[in-house]
Structure formats: C-alpha cells, structure tokens
Design an enzyme around this catalytic site. Structure first.
Site, PDB file in Angstrom:
ATOM      1  CE1 TYR A 146     -26.693  40.367 -97.551  1.00 44.40           C
ATOM      2  CE2 TYR A 146     -26.093  38.189 -96.734  1.00 44.40           C
ATOM      3  CZ  TYR A 146     -27.022  39.049 -97.283  1.00 44.40           C
ATOM      4  OH  TYR A 146     -28.279  38.596 -97.593  1.00 44.40           O
TER       5      TYR A 146
ATOM      6  CG  HIS B 167     -35.589  43.499 -96.619  1.00 47.66           C
ATOM      7  ND1 HIS B 167     -35.743  43.446 -97.986  1.00 47.66           N
ATOM      8  CD2 HIS B 167     -36.756  43.032 -96.090  1.00 47.66           C
ATOM      9  CE1 HIS B 167     -36.957  42.971 -98.275  1.00 47.66           C
ATOM     10  NE2 HIS B 167     -37.588  42.719 -97.148  1.00 47.66           N
TER      11      HIS B 167
ATOM     12  CB  CYS C 248     -25.169  39.765 -76.299  1.00 51.26           C
ATOM     13  SG  CYS C 248     -24.286  40.723 -77.547  1.00 51.26           S
TER      14      CYS C 248
ATOM     15  CB  ALA D 154     -34.906  56.068-109.575  1.00 48.73           C
TER      16      ALA D 154
HETATM   17  P1  OAD Z   1     -34.808  43.716-107.466  1.00 49.05           P
HETATM   18  O1  OAD Z   1     -33.411  43.529-107.962  1.00 49.05           O
HETATM   19  O2  OAD Z   1     -35.687  42.538-107.380  1.00 49.05           O
HETATM   20  O3  OAD Z   1     -35.572  44.770-108.392  1.00 49.05           O
HETATM   21  C1  OAD Z   1     -35.029  46.023-108.720  1.00 49.05           C
HETATM   22  C2  OAD Z   1     -36.034  46.772-109.572  1.00 49.05           C
HETATM   23  O4  OAD Z   1     -35.479  48.049-109.859  1.00 49.05           O
HETATM   24  C3  OAD Z   1     -36.341  46.111-110.934  1.00 49.05           C
HETATM   25  O5  OAD Z   1     -37.735  46.065-111.137  1.00 49.05           O
HETATM   26  C4  OAD Z   1     -35.665  47.035-111.944  1.00 49.05           C
HETATM   27  O6  OAD Z   1     -36.391  47.145-113.150  1.00 49.05           O
HETATM   28  C5  OAD Z   1     -35.692  48.359-111.214  1.00 49.05           C
HETATM   29  N1  OAD Z   1     -34.620  49.293-111.604  1.00 49.05           N
HETATM   30  C6  OAD Z   1     -33.367  49.000-112.036  1.00 49.05           C
HETATM   31  N2  OAD Z   1     -32.679  50.132-112.292  1.00 49.05           N
HETATM   32  C7  OAD Z   1     -33.515  51.172-112.021  1.00 49.05           C
HETATM   33  C8  OAD Z   1     -33.420  52.589-112.108  1.00 49.05           C
HETATM   34  N3  OAD Z   1     -32.301  53.192-112.515  1.00 49.05           N
HETATM   35  N4  OAD Z   1     -34.489  53.334-111.762  1.00 49.05           N
HETATM   36  C9  OAD Z   1     -35.642  52.743-111.353  1.00 49.05           C
HETATM   37  N5  OAD Z   1     -35.803  51.410-111.267  1.00 49.05           N
HETATM   38  C10 OAD Z   1     -34.771  50.628-111.584  1.00 49.05           C
HETATM   39  O7  OAD Z   1     -34.667  44.479-106.078  1.00 49.05           O
HETATM   40  P2  OAD Z   1     -35.749  44.641-104.915  1.00 49.05           P
HETATM   41  O8  OAD Z   1     -37.134  44.704-105.467  1.00 49.05           O
HETATM   42  O9  OAD Z   1     -35.286  45.751-104.064  1.00 49.05           O
HETATM   43  O10 OAD Z   1     -34.148  41.114 -99.876  1.00 49.05           O
HETATM   44  O11 OAD Z   1     -35.556  43.281-104.146  1.00 49.05           O
HETATM   45  C11 OAD Z   1     -36.322  43.049-102.996  1.00 49.05           C
HETATM   46  C12 OAD Z   1     -35.562  42.212-102.019  1.00 49.05           C
HETATM   47  O12 OAD Z   1     -35.131  41.011-102.655  1.00 49.05           O
HETATM   48  C13 OAD Z   1     -34.270  42.814-101.527  1.00 49.05           C
HETATM   49  O13 OAD Z   1     -34.461  43.736-100.478  1.00 49.05           O
HETATM   50  C14 OAD Z   1     -33.522  41.630-101.061  1.00 49.05           C
HETATM   51  C15 OAD Z   1     -33.770  40.737-102.237  1.00 49.05           C
HETATM   52  O14 OAD Z   1     -33.601  39.441-102.094  1.00 49.05           O
HETATM   53  C16 OAD Z   1     -33.404  40.491 -98.935  1.00 49.05           C
HETATM   54  O15 OAD Z   1     -32.186  40.381 -99.014  1.00 49.05           O
HETATM   55  C17 OAD Z   1     -34.217  39.962 -97.806  1.00 49.05           C
END
Ligand code: OAD
Length: 239
Positions: free
Chosen positions: A60, A115, A126, A226
């Site tokens: 992190y 998250h 605390c 995006a």
């Molecule tokens: P992921 O890394 O699993 O997925 C990211 C998604 O964004 C993928 O489906 C990509 O295809 C898409 N992507 C990449 N570049 C992009 C762009 N320029 N425009 C649009 N889409 C794009 O990330 P999350 O789904 O956010 O949790 O992951 C979910 C959670 O898993 C996170 O919050 C984290 C992780 O472990 C915790 O830490 C608890």
C-alpha cells in the site's frame, strides 16, 4: 444508447480500477494481477497482514506514493461523472471500489469508498481514521491514542465487510439507472450490485474496456476506454 429513464432518475454508479487506468494507476488484475509474484488475494487479507505486516504495508505504501505523484490526475471519465452529479436533476451516487482519491479531486461529492482509502490509516486500538500521505509501518504510533503497533491502511481486505453497505443497498433498491464502470466483476459484493439493481427494475449498463464476467446480464454493455465511453454516455444523458 437506446433506453428511457425518468427525468429525475436516480443514478447509482459503481466504479473500479479501470476508470483510473488512463490516469496512470495500475488495475488490480492487469499484467497478470501479480505484485512481486503474489496474487492480490494473497496480500489484501487480514491473515497476510498478521503474517507479514511489513510486506502488506509496502504494497500500500507503493500505491500511496504512486497516487501522490504530480503526474497522476483525474481523467476525463472522472470529470464527466462529477459533471453529471452537478447537472443531473436527480440523485447521483458514485460507489467506488477504488482506494485512490481521483473522484474527489475531479469534484464528485456524493461518493462512497466501499473498499476504503489509501490516503487514510486506521488504528486497531482506538478505531480512529487518520489522514495519511506518508508511508505506514508497523513501528508507527497512533497520533490519537499514542499506542504503537495498531496502525494499518484503512483498506477493506478480502474477508472483511465493505463500508456503508446499508446505504449502498438502499440506493440500489431505489435507482432507475445503474452504471458499472471499469470493473472486472471478480469481487463480491460489488459484482452483485447489477443483480440487485435489476431486481428493482433499474436499467443497467456496463462501460468497460472488455466485457466483464457479468457482461451478459446488463441491458447494455459498452466496450472501450473509460475516457471515451464514459464521456460519451454522460454527454448523451445530459443532452
Ligand atoms: P480489476 O483489476 O479486477 O479490473 C479492472 C477492469 O477495468 C478490467 O475489467 C479491465 O478490462 C478494465 N479496464 C482497464 N483499463 C480500462 C480503461 N481504460 N477503461 C475502462 N476499463 C478499463 O479491478 P476491480 O474490478 O476494480 O479490492 O477490482 C475489484 C477489487 O479487487 C478492488 O477494489 C480490490 C481488488 O482486489 C480490494 O482491495 C478489497
């Protein structure tokens, strides 16, 4: 886009790492989803932190340092969502899985970090949240309670309950439009929000670089970066 929603429709928007990718932040599952040979699921857990806190802090710390680089800024997709919130006549809620602060920097106000946030620490003793822009370590003393050894990143790890779930499910039950942006659909409960919105008759759309695991259950699935799809979608809504 071929759907109609009420003039003052309530909108819930779920965002994931993909919305921040074009700002220069790595997604979680991009590049094989590995960090120094570890799967995200092996670093982001309370058990991993108990076993090797220095390693988890470093994971992190690197993300915090990366986020605070001057070249990392909100991109047009973050800005479009902030504009939507400002101009849309109904309620707009952004629920982000992201631990960065790019939505806030873009101007989004009605925002839930389900998250957690990498710019905050949490004291196990605390239970305070403390703003933090520097590296965290196991030797740190809490500025609020003065105890040492209880500081962790304010991140929801696998196996822990995400923040503000009651508010999120309440918003999903009352929304007319649910958007899912830049998330792979791997991680629950967020991956289940589309089903909840559908159960309450919302129109649902996914905007992702590629179809997510859940793509087939959305009414509409738009693929592309995006900065293009979100800007186009928001412009159409605000027309
Ligand atoms: P992921 O890394 O699993 O997925 C990211 C998604 O964004 C993928 O489906 C990509 O295809 C898409 N992507 C990449 N570049 C992009 C762009 N320029 N425009 C649009 N889409 C794009 O990330 P999350 O789904 O956010 O949790 O992951 C979910 C959670 O898993 C996170 O919050 C984290 C992780 O472990 C915790 O830490 C608890």
């Amino acid at each position: 886009m071929n759907f109609s929603i009420p003039e003052k429709a309530s909108i819930v928007i779920l965002t994931g790492a993909g919305i921040s990718a074009e700002s220069g932040l790595e997604t979680f599952r991009g590049a094989g989803g590995l960090w120094c040979g570890h799967r995200v699921e092996d670093v982001a857990t309370p058990e991993a932190f108990a076993r090797n806190p220095a390693m988890v802090h470093e994971f992190y710390n690197m993300r915090r340092r990366g986020l605070l680089k001057p070249e990392i800024n909100p991109n047009p997709a973050h800005l479009a969502l902030a504009e939507l919130e400002q101009k849309w006549p109904g309620e707009v809620l952004v629920v982000t899985q992201n631990i960065d602060d790019l939505h806030e920097r873009a101007g989004t106000k009605n925002l839930i970090h389900m998250h957690g946030e990498v710019l905050k620490a949490f004291c196990h003793f605390c239970r305070s949240n403390i703003e933090c822009r520097n590296d965290l370590s196991i030797e740190m003393t809490c500025a609020k309670c003065s105890k040492t050894g209880g500081i962790r990143p304010d991140i929801v790890w696998f196996g822990e309950m995400p923040y503000r779930m009651d508010e999120i499910f309440d918003a999903l039950a009352n929304c007319d439009l649910f958007l899912s942006i830049g998330t792979s659909g791997n991680v629950y409960p967020a991956a289940g929000f589309v089903s909840e919105a559908l159960r309450h008759d919302a129109f649902t759309a996914e905007l992702n670089l590629e179809p997510s695991l859940n793509a087939s259950i959305f009414h509409e699935s738009l693929t592309g970066p995006a900065t293009e799809t979100v800007v186009r979608f928001v412009n159409n809504l605000l027309k």
